[in-house]
Design a protein around this motif. Structure first.
Motif, PDB file in Angstrom:
ATOM      1  N   VAL A 138       0.858  -1.184   0.000  1.00 40.29           N
ATOM      2  CA  VAL A 138       0.000   0.000   0.000  1.00 40.29           C
ATOM      3  C   VAL A 138       0.892   1.232   0.000  1.00 40.29           C
ATOM      4  O   VAL A 138       2.049   1.188   0.444  1.00 40.29           O
ATOM      5  CB  VAL A 138      -0.946   0.044   1.227  1.00 40.29           C
ATOM      6  N   SER A 139       0.351   2.323  -0.500  1.00 41.32           N
ATOM      7  CA  SER A 139       1.056   3.597  -0.447  1.00 41.32           C
ATOM      8  C   SER A 139       0.427   4.456   0.641  1.00 41.32           C
ATOM      9  O   SER A 139      -0.770   4.724   0.622  1.00 41.32           O
ATOM     10  CB  SER A 139       0.968   4.311  -1.802  1.00 41.32           C
ATOM     11  N   ASP A 140       1.230   4.859   1.591  1.00 42.89           N
ATOM     12  CA  ASP A 140       0.742   5.600   2.752  1.00 42.89           C
ATOM     13  C   ASP A 140       0.864   7.104   2.527  1.00 42.89           C
ATOM     14  O   ASP A 140       1.957   7.655   2.522  1.00 42.89           O
ATOM     15  CB  ASP A 140       1.546   5.173   3.981  1.00 42.89           C
ATOM     16  N   LEU A 141      -0.285   7.761   2.363  1.00 44.83           N
ATOM     17  CA  LEU A 141      -0.321   9.218   2.304  1.00 44.83           C
ATOM     18  C   LEU A 141      -1.020   9.770   3.552  1.00 44.83           C
ATOM     19  O   LEU A 141      -1.452  10.911   3.571  1.00 44.83           O
ATOM     20  CB  LEU A 141      -1.054   9.692   1.044  1.00 44.83           C
ATOM     21  N   GLY A 142      -1.128   8.943   4.568  1.00 44.84           N
ATOM     22  CA  GLY A 142      -1.777   9.351   5.808  1.00 44.84           C
ATOM     23  C   GLY A 142      -0.831  10.102   6.716  1.00 44.84           C
ATOM     24  O   GLY A 142       0.388  10.093   6.527  1.00 44.84           O
ATOM     25  N   ARG A 166       5.953   5.078   0.845  1.00 45.90           N
ATOM     26  CA  ARG A 166       5.606   6.464   1.129  1.00 45.90           C
ATOM     27  C   ARG A 166       6.500   7.377   0.298  1.00 45.90           C
ATOM     28  O   ARG A 166       7.726   7.177   0.270  1.00 45.90           O
ATOM     29  CB  ARG A 166       5.770   6.768   2.618  1.00 45.90           C
ATOM     30  N   PRO A 167       5.909   8.369  -0.369  1.00 53.57           N
ATOM     31  CA  PRO A 167       6.734   9.277  -1.173  1.00 53.57           C
ATOM     32  C   PRO A 167       7.677  10.088  -0.309  1.00 53.57           C
ATOM     33  O   PRO A 167       7.380  10.385   0.852  1.00 53.57           O
ATOM     34  CB  PRO A 167       5.699  10.176  -1.865  1.00 53.57           C
ATOM     35  N   GLU A 168       8.807  10.453  -0.887  1.00 58.69           N
ATOM     36  CA  GLU A 168       9.777  11.249  -0.152  1.00 58.69           C
ATOM     37  C   GLU A 168       9.260  12.668   0.049  1.00 58.69           C
ATOM     38  O   GLU A 168       8.342  13.121  -0.643  1.00 58.69           O
ATOM     39  CB  GLU A 168      11.108  11.274  -0.906  1.00 58.69           C
ATOM     40  N   GLY A 169       9.857  13.359   1.005  1.00 57.72           N
ATOM     41  CA  GLY A 169       9.381  14.674   1.406  1.00 57.72           C
ATOM     42  C   GLY A 169       9.202  15.653   0.271  1.00 57.72           C
ATOM     43  O   GLY A 169       8.212  16.390   0.224  1.00 57.72           O
ATOM     44  N   GLU A 170      10.145  15.686  -0.672  1.00 55.22           N
ATOM     45  CA  GLU A 170      10.056  16.668  -1.758  1.00 55.22           C
ATOM     46  C   GLU A 170       8.870  16.405  -2.659  1.00 55.22           C
ATOM     47  O   GLU A 170       8.312  17.333  -3.252  1.00 55.22           O
ATOM     48  CB  GLU A 170      11.352  16.691  -2.571  1.00 55.22           C
ATOM     49  N   ILE A 171       8.446  15.147  -2.768  1.00 56.03           N
ATOM     50  CA  ILE A 171       7.253  14.833  -3.577  1.00 56.03           C
ATOM     51  C   ILE A 171       6.005  15.346  -2.865  1.00 56.03           C
ATOM     52  O   ILE A 171       5.110  15.921  -3.488  1.00 56.03           O
ATOM     53  CB  ILE A 171       7.160  13.317  -3.839  1.00 56.03           C
TER      54      ILE A 171
END
Length: 264
Positions: free
Chosen positions: A168-172, A188-193
């Motif tokens: 899963v991709s966590d955007l929470g 989880r995407p990196e901070g800059e994304i």
């Protein structure tokens, strides 16, 4: 009517009225945070009446309950549980007016970490301690309730294993610890994304194309949450509204069913 039946009837009446009086004597406490309301309500059970000073609104924001009415109606000497001194001050409590007890001072973790199954039992234990200070005679009852809470929480985490190795991709903002507790493979995407709206949309579209479920919650930044709302590839991890173990069980099963539907 013989004497034995009369005695049984009288005894029954005494027990009924004793029970009514017993319920009327429930310990009344106010709590500063809806998380505390969830835990205190479970551990206190029938012996504690919990009044939340703050609640979550429909957007997941923390607001004063009944527009501050609960806080305004607290009487001098009211028993209140707060995370720490800063939490009490932010809620609008005045120490000199109320009997305030802090879970910790300062509270050792971020409030969002209260979702973490490894943190919750320690907070629950501290609530047990505070309730017992105010109501020592019911300590055995509170202890049993705590044991039940911990057992059911562990059971809910085991149920979450249906998601083991699911990507899963966590955007929470706070549900990530629960996804990892279930054994999910969490991306989880990196901070800059996260800080670049165009890159973030490209990331979301990429995960959609890969068939990976995106999970967001009420701590997700509002712009992202609004964009994901209603998307068929995005799962909204909700706020708990009742006893936490049951909520967690339902969320795990709901995500598993959602994930299974995406594979069809």
């Amino acid at each position: 009517m013989n004497r034995t039946k009369k005695s049984l009837i009288i005894l029954s009446i005494i027990l009924i009225f004793s029970k009514v009086g017993y319920c009327d004597e429930a310990l009344e406490i106010a709590v500063t945070h809806p998380w505390l309301a969830l835990l205190a309500s479970f551990i206190g059970g029938a012996e504690v009446q919990v009044k939340p000073i703050r609640i979550w609104n429909n957007d997941g924001d923390l607001i004063l309950n009944e527009r501050g009415k609960t806080l305004r109606e607290l009487e001098n000497g009211s028993k209140v549980v707060a995370l720490d001194e800063n939490d009490a001050a932010a809620t609008g409590l005045k120490q000199q007016n109320f009997n305030v007890k802090y879970l910790y001072n300062p509270f050792p973790v971020n409030v969002t970490d209260l979702f973490d199954p490894s943190v919750i039992p320690f907070v629950a234990q501290r609530i047990l301690t505070l309730l017992s200070e105010w109501d020592a005679q019911n300590y055995p009852y509170y202890q049993r309730r705590l044991a039940e809470f911990q057992a059911r929480l562990s059971g809910s985490i085991l149920v979450g294993q249906v998601l083991k190795d699911v990507t899963v991709s966590d955007l929470g903002g706070s549900c990530g610890v629960l996804l990892r507790a279930a054994g999910c493979k969490v991306e989880r995407p990196e901070g800059e994304i996260l800080d670049n709206w165009k890159k973030l949309r490209d990331y979301i579209e990429q995960k959609k194309a890969e068939g990976i479920t995106i999970v967001y919650d009420d701590d997700t930044p509002k712009a992202i949450k609004k964009y994901l709302a209603g998307k068929k590839f995005a799962f909204h991890w909700k706020r708990p509204e009742r006893d936490y173990p049951t909520f967690l069980h339902e969320q795990y099963i709901s995500l598993w069913q959602f994930q299974s539907t995406q594979k069809r």
